[in-house]
Design an enzyme around this catalytic site. Sequence first.
Site, PDB file in Angstrom:
ATOM      1  N   GLY A  33      -3.568   5.039   5.134  1.00 27.21           N
ATOM      2  CA  GLY A  33      -3.936   5.217   3.741  1.00 27.21           C
ATOM      3  C   GLY A  33      -2.775   5.366   2.905  1.00 27.21           C
ATOM      4  CE  LYS A  90       2.147   0.818  11.590  1.00 28.33           C
ATOM      5  NZ  LYS A  90       1.211   1.325  10.650  1.00 28.33           N
ATOM      6  CB  ILE A 148      -0.264  14.159  10.737  1.00 31.06           C
ATOM      7  CG1 ILE A 148      -1.690  13.925  10.694  1.00 31.06           C
ATOM      8  CG2 ILE A 148      -0.215  15.433  11.705  1.00 31.06           C
ATOM      9  CD1 ILE A 148      -2.517  13.235  12.163  1.00 31.06           C
ATOM     10  CE  LYS A 193       0.683   4.184  13.628  1.00 33.71           C
ATOM     11  NZ  LYS A 193      -0.923   4.067  13.129  1.00 33.71           N
ATOM     12  N   GLY A 223       0.391   8.712   9.801  1.00 30.29           N
ATOM     13  CA  GLY A 223       0.087   8.690   8.590  1.00 30.29           C
ATOM     14  C   GLY A 223       0.866   9.931   7.846  1.00 30.29           C
ATOM     15  CB  VAL A 256       3.618   8.489  14.575  1.00 34.07           C
ATOM     16  CG1 VAL A 256       2.538   8.942  15.535  1.00 34.07           C
ATOM     17  CG2 VAL A 256       4.595   7.333  15.196  1.00 34.07           C
ATOM     18  CD  GLU A 288       6.700  13.591  10.220  1.00 36.02           C
ATOM     19  OE1 GLU A 288       7.563  14.506  10.513  1.00 36.02           O
ATOM     20  OE2 GLU A 288       5.867  13.253  10.743  1.00 36.02           O
ATOM     21  CG  ASP A 317      -0.660   0.916  14.280  1.00 34.09           C
ATOM     22  OD1 ASP A 317      -0.048   0.689  13.675  1.00 34.09           O
ATOM     23  OD2 ASP A 317      -1.426   1.896  14.228  1.00 34.09           O
ATOM     24  CB  THR A 369      -0.927   0.042   1.266  1.00 35.20           C
ATOM     25  OG1 THR A 369      -1.672  -1.166   1.207  1.00 35.20           O
ATOM     26  CG2 THR A 369      -1.849   1.165   1.164  1.00 35.20           C
TER      27      THR A 369
HETATM   28  N1  HSE Z   1      -3.250   0.477  10.362  1.00 32.56           N
HETATM   29  C1  HSE Z   1      -2.691   1.711  10.877  1.00 32.56           C
HETATM   30  C2  HSE Z   1      -3.725   2.617  11.138  1.00 32.56           C
HETATM   31  C3  HSE Z   1      -2.135   2.304   9.207  1.00 32.56           C
HETATM   32  O1  HSE Z   1      -4.913   2.056  10.754  1.00 32.56           O
HETATM   33  O2  HSE Z   1      -3.321   3.543  11.516  1.00 32.56           O
HETATM   34  C4  HSE Z   1      -1.074   3.452   9.649  1.00 32.56           C
HETATM   35  O3  HSE Z   1      -0.114   3.519  10.567  1.00 32.56           O
END
Ligand code: HSE
Length: 418
Positions: free
Chosen positions: A297, A100, A131, A200, A129, A127, A124, A196, A11
């Site tokens: 995304g 991450k 931002i 982060k 996405g 964490v 960067e 996840d 992705t």
């Molecule tokens: N699976 C993670 C999320 C992807 O949904 O935030 C981005 O780190």
Amino acid sequence: MAVIGILGHGTVGSGVAEVLLRNGNGIEKKTGTVLTIKKIFDRNSFPDLPYSHLFTRDISEVLDDPEIDIVVETMGGLEPAYSYTKRALESGKFVVTSNKELVAEYGPLLQKIAHQHHVEYFYEASVGGGIPIIRPLRQCLAANNIYEITGILNGTTNFILTEMRKKGKDFETALSEAQARGYAERDPSADICGFDAQRKIAILSSIAFGQKVLYTDINAEGISRITKEDMLSAEELGYVIKLVAHATRMGDGIYAMVSPIMLPLSHPLADVEDVFNAVLVRGDAIGDVLFYGRGAGKYPTASAVIGDIIEAANYQPNGNGTAAMQDEVSATVLEPDHFMFLYKFFLRLKTKDAEGFKKEVSASLPDARVHIFKNPLLDGEAGVLTGARSESELQGIRDTLASLDNTITVLSVFKVSE
Ligand code: HSE
């Protein structure tokens, strides 16, 4: 000119390739830097892509090519990503990552290896996405003593909770939708169970507090127990349930956790919906600062990766290098009761007689507030909002409420933020 090799065309990797090819001219105009992809390492081939000639299944074609200056690691997972990253850094290549898991586990070590070889390890995209949060924390906010970070750091769970709340979807349907959109991890339990977000918040607090915070020291709870009825009950009381990651520095210790929390609608994170993430940072000079944007995304994450590629391409030795991520010595992550960290708690209960229940609660927990739900879907249920309590007191409150004559059962319990 910077020559790039990409490891992993999933992705994020495919997003990086597409955006670089699409926006390369614009990037050159803005930054003066020509970014060229020379190789993409992936076990699959993609014959229909306009850049299909770039693919290789031989890792040495990336790591041993002296023309490649920047390696983009978008493979995810610990191995072989760790070994490939280490090899790339030891060959004097910059590495940019969205991984991450790797940053949370080996970030300080990889950064040290990078510095030993006069390059950098950029992360960067690991964490938030798209931002920008890592660079602001380590550069723009460096003047501050940052003492608190609170965030919605997982796009998948925030998307699922939003779909459940707004569209009345069940958990499984909302999860399938998040997976179809490429938000979820390959193993979605990393999202759902809070792991996840746990990684982060460990990365963010390590940078912000200047001490290595081990993600394994952080208590994480996920969202799989949350029901549609929990959402409805929170809503009737003027709250919304979010998966929140939080870290506070207290003296020499750190309190950190990931947990579903009921936030009042007026809270700065309450309106963060769908796949959006937000990070609220508190510093002694700046006060509160809020970062908001798409947290998962293909293209948002590619945007953050490419920001790092541009920084790597314009790297000045002894100039724009990253500060060491954190000390080698791990911070002490303390249990909440060590600080007497207080929350209000919300308990939803099935009752025999709601009015009778209310009277019993006011006798046994005088500072608690009882709400008898009006929504017909919550028929026979009541909610109890406790006064501020430490987590260790919760079990006692739960037992007290469970033992009342008018209680049938305790259905759910949430922390509440004000
Ligand atoms: N699976 C993670 C999320 C992807 O949904 O935030 C981005 O780190």
